[in-house]
Each structure stands twice: as C-alpha cells, then as structure tokens.
Design a protein around this motif. Structure first.
Motif, PDB file in Angstrom:
ATOM      1  N   LEU A 137       5.593  -4.654   2.391  1.00  0.00           N
ATOM      2  CA  LEU A 137       4.515  -5.590   2.726  1.00  0.00           C
ATOM      3  C   LEU A 137       3.452  -4.898   3.574  1.00  0.00           C
ATOM      4  O   LEU A 137       2.249  -5.107   3.382  1.00  0.00           O
ATOM      5  CB  LEU A 137       5.079  -6.797   3.473  1.00  0.00           C
ATOM      6  N   GLY A 138       3.883  -4.066   4.508  1.00  0.00           N
ATOM      7  CA  GLY A 138       2.929  -3.357   5.352  1.00  0.00           C
ATOM      8  C   GLY A 138       2.050  -2.407   4.570  1.00  0.00           C
ATOM      9  O   GLY A 138       0.860  -2.242   4.869  1.00  0.00           O
ATOM     10  N   LEU A 139       2.619  -1.778   3.537  1.00  0.00           N
ATOM     11  CA  LEU A 139       1.864  -0.808   2.741  1.00  0.00           C
ATOM     12  C   LEU A 139       0.766  -1.459   1.900  1.00  0.00           C
ATOM     13  O   LEU A 139      -0.061  -0.757   1.314  1.00  0.00           O
ATOM     14  CB  LEU A 139       2.817  -0.030   1.832  1.00  0.00           C
ATOM     15  N   GLN A 140       0.733  -2.791   1.868  1.00  0.00           N
ATOM     16  CA  GLN A 140      -0.362  -3.460   1.174  1.00  0.00           C
ATOM     17  C   GLN A 140      -1.676  -3.319   1.937  1.00  0.00           C
ATOM     18  O   GLN A 140      -2.749  -3.325   1.329  1.00  0.00           O
ATOM     19  CB  GLN A 140      -0.058  -4.951   0.990  1.00  0.00           C
ATOM     20  N   THR A 141      -1.596  -3.210   3.263  1.00  0.00           N
ATOM     21  CA  THR A 141      -2.816  -3.249   4.068  1.00  0.00           C
ATOM     22  C   THR A 141      -3.015  -2.046   4.977  1.00  0.00           C
ATOM     23  O   THR A 141      -4.083  -1.905   5.569  1.00  0.00           O
ATOM     24  CB  THR A 141      -2.841  -4.529   4.932  1.00  0.00           C
ATOM     25  N   VAL A 142      -2.019  -1.177   5.122  1.00  0.00           N
ATOM     26  CA  VAL A 142      -2.209   0.028   5.930  1.00  0.00           C
ATOM     27  C   VAL A 142      -1.933   1.243   5.056  1.00  0.00           C
ATOM     28  O   VAL A 142      -1.270   1.147   4.026  1.00  0.00           O
ATOM     29  CB  VAL A 142      -1.286   0.056   7.172  1.00  0.00           C
ATOM     30  N   THR A 143      -2.443   2.401   5.478  1.00  0.00           N
ATOM     31  CA  THR A 143      -2.258   3.622   4.705  1.00  0.00           C
ATOM     32  C   THR A 143      -0.810   4.090   4.793  1.00  0.00           C
ATOM     33  O   THR A 143      -0.059   3.688   5.681  1.00  0.00           O
ATOM     34  CB  THR A 143      -3.166   4.740   5.221  1.00  0.00           C
ATOM     35  N   LYS A 168       2.762   3.141  -3.130  1.00  0.00           N
ATOM     36  CA  LYS A 168       1.331   2.859  -3.237  1.00  0.00           C
ATOM     37  C   LYS A 168       0.898   2.783  -4.699  1.00  0.00           C
ATOM     38  O   LYS A 168       0.110   1.916  -5.087  1.00  0.00           O
ATOM     39  CB  LYS A 168       0.536   3.935  -2.495  1.00  0.00           C
ATOM     40  N   ILE A 169       1.414   3.703  -5.511  1.00  0.00           N
ATOM     41  CA  ILE A 169       1.068   3.714  -6.939  1.00  0.00           C
ATOM     42  C   ILE A 169       1.549   2.434  -7.620  1.00  0.00           C
ATOM     43  O   ILE A 169       0.814   1.787  -8.374  1.00  0.00           O
ATOM     44  CB  ILE A 169       1.679   4.948  -7.623  1.00  0.00           C
ATOM     45  N   ALA A 170       2.799   2.032  -7.344  1.00  0.00           N
ATOM     46  CA  ALA A 170       3.364   0.843  -7.996  1.00  0.00           C
ATOM     47  C   ALA A 170       2.645  -0.436  -7.574  1.00  0.00           C
ATOM     48  O   ALA A 170       2.454  -1.347  -8.395  1.00  0.00           O
ATOM     49  CB  ALA A 170       4.850   0.745  -7.681  1.00  0.00           C
ATOM     50  N   LEU A 171       2.242  -0.509  -6.306  1.00  0.00           N
ATOM     51  CA  LEU A 171       1.611  -1.735  -5.814  1.00  0.00           C
ATOM     52  C   LEU A 171       0.213  -1.961  -6.369  1.00  0.00           C
ATOM     53  O   LEU A 171      -0.376  -3.022  -6.152  1.00  0.00           O
ATOM     54  CB  LEU A 171       1.563  -1.717  -4.277  1.00  0.00           C
ATOM     55  N   ARG A 172      -0.319  -0.976  -7.082  1.00  0.00           N
ATOM     56  CA  ARG A 172      -1.617  -1.187  -7.730  1.00  0.00           C
ATOM     57  C   ARG A 172      -1.514  -2.205  -8.858  1.00  0.00           C
ATOM     58  O   ARG A 172      -2.488  -2.858  -9.199  1.00  0.00           O
ATOM     59  CB  ARG A 172      -2.137   0.144  -8.300  1.00  0.00           C
ATOM     60  N   GLU A 173      -0.309  -2.325  -9.457  1.00  0.00           N
ATOM     61  CA  GLU A 173      -0.148  -3.227 -10.603  1.00  0.00           C
ATOM     62  C   GLU A 173       0.671  -4.469 -10.289  1.00  0.00           C
ATOM     63  O   GLU A 173       0.324  -5.570 -10.732  1.00  0.00           O
ATOM     64  CB  GLU A 173       0.509  -2.504 -11.782  1.00  0.00           C
ATOM     65  N   ILE A 174       1.769  -4.301  -9.543  1.00  0.00           N
ATOM     66  CA  ILE A 174       2.683  -5.432  -9.345  1.00  0.00           C
ATOM     67  C   ILE A 174       2.786  -5.791  -7.862  1.00  0.00           C
ATOM     68  O   ILE A 174       2.558  -4.957  -6.984  1.00  0.00           O
ATOM     69  CB  ILE A 174       4.088  -5.115  -9.903  1.00  0.00           C
ATOM     70  N   PRO A 175       3.165  -7.047  -7.567  1.00  0.00           N
ATOM     71  CA  PRO A 175       3.327  -7.490  -6.179  1.00  0.00           C
ATOM     72  C   PRO A 175       4.537  -6.820  -5.520  1.00  0.00           C
ATOM     73  O   PRO A 175       5.418  -6.280  -6.202  1.00  0.00           O
ATOM     74  CB  PRO A 175       3.552  -9.006  -6.310  1.00  0.00           C
ATOM     75  N   PRO A 176       4.606  -6.869  -4.182  1.00  0.00           N
ATOM     76  CA  PRO A 176       5.665  -6.161  -3.451  1.00  0.00           C
ATOM     77  C   PRO A 176       7.082  -6.559  -3.849  1.00  0.00           C
ATOM     78  O   PRO A 176       7.932  -5.694  -4.062  1.00  0.00           O
ATOM     79  CB  PRO A 176       5.387  -6.525  -1.988  1.00  0.00           C
ATOM     80  N   PHE A 177       7.346  -7.866  -3.948  1.00  0.00           N
ATOM     81  CA  PHE A 177       8.716  -8.297  -4.217  1.00  0.00           C
ATOM     82  C   PHE A 177       9.167  -7.911  -5.626  1.00  0.00           C
ATOM     83  O   PHE A 177      10.344  -7.611  -5.850  1.00  0.00           O
ATOM     84  CB  PHE A 177       8.868  -9.802  -3.997  1.00  0.00           C
ATOM     85  N   PHE A 196      12.760  13.008   0.309  1.00  0.00           N
ATOM     86  CA  PHE A 196      12.529  12.050  -0.780  1.00  0.00           C
ATOM     87  C   PHE A 196      11.897  10.763  -0.256  1.00  0.00           C
ATOM     88  O   PHE A 196      11.028  10.184  -0.920  1.00  0.00           O
ATOM     89  CB  PHE A 196      13.842  11.738  -1.501  1.00  0.00           C
ATOM     90  N   TRP A 197      12.331  10.300   0.922  1.00  0.00           N
ATOM     91  CA  TRP A 197      11.711   9.098   1.489  1.00  0.00           C
ATOM     92  C   TRP A 197      10.247   9.338   1.828  1.00  0.00           C
ATOM     93  O   TRP A 197       9.423   8.435   1.712  1.00  0.00           O
ATOM     94  CB  TRP A 197      12.482   8.641   2.731  1.00  0.00           C
ATOM     95  N   GLY A 198       9.916  10.566   2.241  1.00  0.00           N
ATOM     96  CA  GLY A 198       8.513  10.886   2.483  1.00  0.00           C
ATOM     97  C   GLY A 198       7.681  10.747   1.224  1.00  0.00           C
ATOM     98  O   GLY A 198       6.548  10.261   1.258  1.00  0.00           O
ATOM     99  N   ALA A 199       8.265  11.139   0.091  1.00  0.00           N
ATOM    100  CA  ALA A 199       7.562  10.993  -1.191  1.00  0.00           C
ATOM    101  C   ALA A 199       7.442   9.537  -1.608  1.00  0.00           C
ATOM    102  O   ALA A 199       6.519   9.168  -2.348  1.00  0.00           O
ATOM    103  CB  ALA A 199       8.300  11.779  -2.273  1.00  0.00           C
ATOM    104  N   SER A 200       8.351   8.688  -1.141  1.00  0.00           N
ATOM    105  CA  SER A 200       8.370   7.293  -1.594  1.00  0.00           C
ATOM    106  C   SER A 200       7.113   6.529  -1.182  1.00  0.00           C
ATOM    107  O   SER A 200       6.701   5.601  -1.882  1.00  0.00           O
ATOM    108  CB  SER A 200       9.613   6.577  -1.062  1.00  0.00           C
ATOM    109  N   PHE A 201       6.494   6.881  -0.041  1.00  0.00           N
ATOM    110  CA  PHE A 201       5.287   6.170   0.398  1.00  0.00           C
ATOM    111  C   PHE A 201       4.197   6.282  -0.669  1.00  0.00           C
ATOM    112  O   PHE A 201       3.516   5.303  -0.979  1.00  0.00           O
ATOM    113  CB  PHE A 201       4.791   6.732   1.729  1.00  0.00           C
TER     114      PHE A 201
END
Length: 283
Positions: free
Chosen positions: A79-85, A21-30, A12-17
C-alpha cells in the motif's frame, strides 16, 4: 553460512521493490499480493512431499500466527508503494531494526546494550544516506511503510521463537496460504473483484516476486533464524535498501552518489559490530 543465505534473501527482497512497482502499474495492491502468494504457495507445496515433512497441528497454528505478522508487513508495504518511491519505502521499512530494540526490551525486560544502540543508529543513518530520504511528511504512504516496519520486527521476533522447533517448509507454506487468503478477501471487499493481470510484464513481476522474493527467501529467513538472533537478522535486513538502490542503478539508470557508499559502509559496519558482539545465537 546462515548469514550469507540471509544476505542472499535480502538481495532478492531489494529487487522486489522494483518488481512491485512494475506490477502496480496494472493491478491493485491486494490483487498483486493474492497472485504473488498464491504462486509462492504453489512453488512450496511440492517441497513437503520431497522433503517428507510431517504436518502437525502445532506447526499449522504457529504458521498461521506468524503469517498474520507477515501479512501486515506485505500489505502495508505494498500500500505504501502506491504513493512513495521504492527507495523511501525501503528506508522506512528499515526502521524495523528500531522497533526490534523496543520489542526486545519488552520481551527480555532489560535495556539494550550501548553497542546495540550504536549499531541501530548507524543502520538508520546509513539507510538515510543510501536512499537520500529527507523532507518526508506524514502522508499515507509514509504511515503505511512505518507500519510495515513494525510488522517486520514482529515477524522476525516470532520466527526467532518458533523456527527451531518447527518444520520450516510447513511454517513457510502456511504463512503463504494465510496471506493469500487475507489478500483475496481484502481484494473482494475493497475492489469488488479480483483483477487478473493481462500484461506479460505484470506476470513476470508477479512470478519473479513469488519464486525468488517470496517462496525461496522466506524459507531462507526461517532457516537463518534457527542460527541467528532476531536483532542480528534485523540488522542484516537493513541491507534491503542498499540492494534496492543497486538494482535501480543497474536497471533504471539511477546515479549512485558518494552518500550511497558511505551509507552502505555504515550498515555493513553495524552488522559487523553485532556479529562480533553476539558470539552465541539468542533471541
């Protein structure tokens, strides 16, 4: 059985990445972290009554302390997922197994065994093959992801100390509430407001992360650490990028190459080696 449950949680954590990514397209990380853990807390709250768990001050304090480590992991990973794959983030977070060896050295005051070192190196090598991570620079996303790996190791070690003598539901719920509070304050401080998602895909990603990748999985981890050593848990968690890559193949159309199978084999071999060596659970 605890090993199988933890592998399920890692899936499940593998799926979370992908979901993050999908959620961060609309809203900020926090904002994402706030709604994810608020929803996870709401899922866990009824379990206290159903399981008739007793709430005591000691478990509240322990849960709050462990929650700070988990908060560091979640915040820096997001925060890291904002700029790395997603694959690079999973690879770097997998370095928690290296940090775990260092933590064990300071806690137990003894050098890791030769087999521990070999298994750890095999995991790191396998992670690199699975995610094809190379040519990394010290950009912010890389630094954030490595900090997430450090907090993951600290969280795993803290759970190893307290899981056997605490209520799992209370311990898990308090962690969720601590992260909800931290994320809400961080969102207000950095963004001036708490942005509410409006897209169905964003809410789907949030709720998927909250129920399957947070409430369920962190309870499973706490349960598993009543029976497994912290080092073995760290080894199993390195399966996370393997599952992340599989989900990318299934849902995003990415191609799996021979290096993926070689890397997955190395990680599974390292887990098997540690499983064979650690006949008795120990922290």
């Amino acid at each position: 059985m605890p090993t199988l449950f933890l592998i399920l949680a890692t899936l499940f954590w593998g799926a979370s990445f992908m979901l993050i990514k999908i959620a961060l397209r609309e809203i900020p990380p926090f904002a994402f972290i706030f709604f994810r853990f608020l929803s996870a807390s709401a899922c866990l709250l009824p379990s206290l009554g159903y399981l008739q768990e007793k709430v005591n001050g000691q478990d509240l304090i322990r849960g709050a302390g462990i929650g700070l480590f988990l908060g560091g992991l979640i915040i820096f990973q997001t925060l890291g997922l904002q700029t790395v794959t997603a694959s690079v983030s999973a690879f770097l977070t997998g370095f928690s197994v290296v940090f775990m060896l260092v933590i064990r050295f300071f806690v137990q005051r003894r050098l890791p065994s030769f087999l521990d070192i070999i298994a750890t190196l095999a995991c790191v090598w396998g992670l690199g093959l699975v995610t094809h991570s190379h040519g990394l620079t010290w950009e912010p996303g890389v630094r954030y992801s490595l900090l997430a790996a450090l907090f993951m190791a600290l969280h795993t070690q803290a759970l190893a100390v307290y899981a056997n003598s605490s209520s799992l539901s209370v311990l898990t719920l308090v962690q969720m509430l601590v992260i909800t509070l931290l994320a809400g304050l961080a969102a207000l401080a950095s963004e001036g407001k708490l942005q509410v998602p409006t897209q169905a895909s964003t809410w789907g990603a949030i709720l998927g992360c909250a129920v399957l990748c947070t409430a369920l999985t962190f309870w499973i981890q706490a349960y598993a650490q009543q029976h497994l050593s912290a080092l073995k848990v760290s080894m199993i968690l390195t399966l996370e990028p393997v599952f992340a890559t599989l989900f990318a193949w299934l849902f995003l159309g990415e191609t799996l190459q021979l290096s993926f199978y070689l890397g997955a084999g190395l990680i599974l071999g390292a887990i098997g080696l540690i499983n064979w060596r650690l006949q008795e659970p120990s922290s």
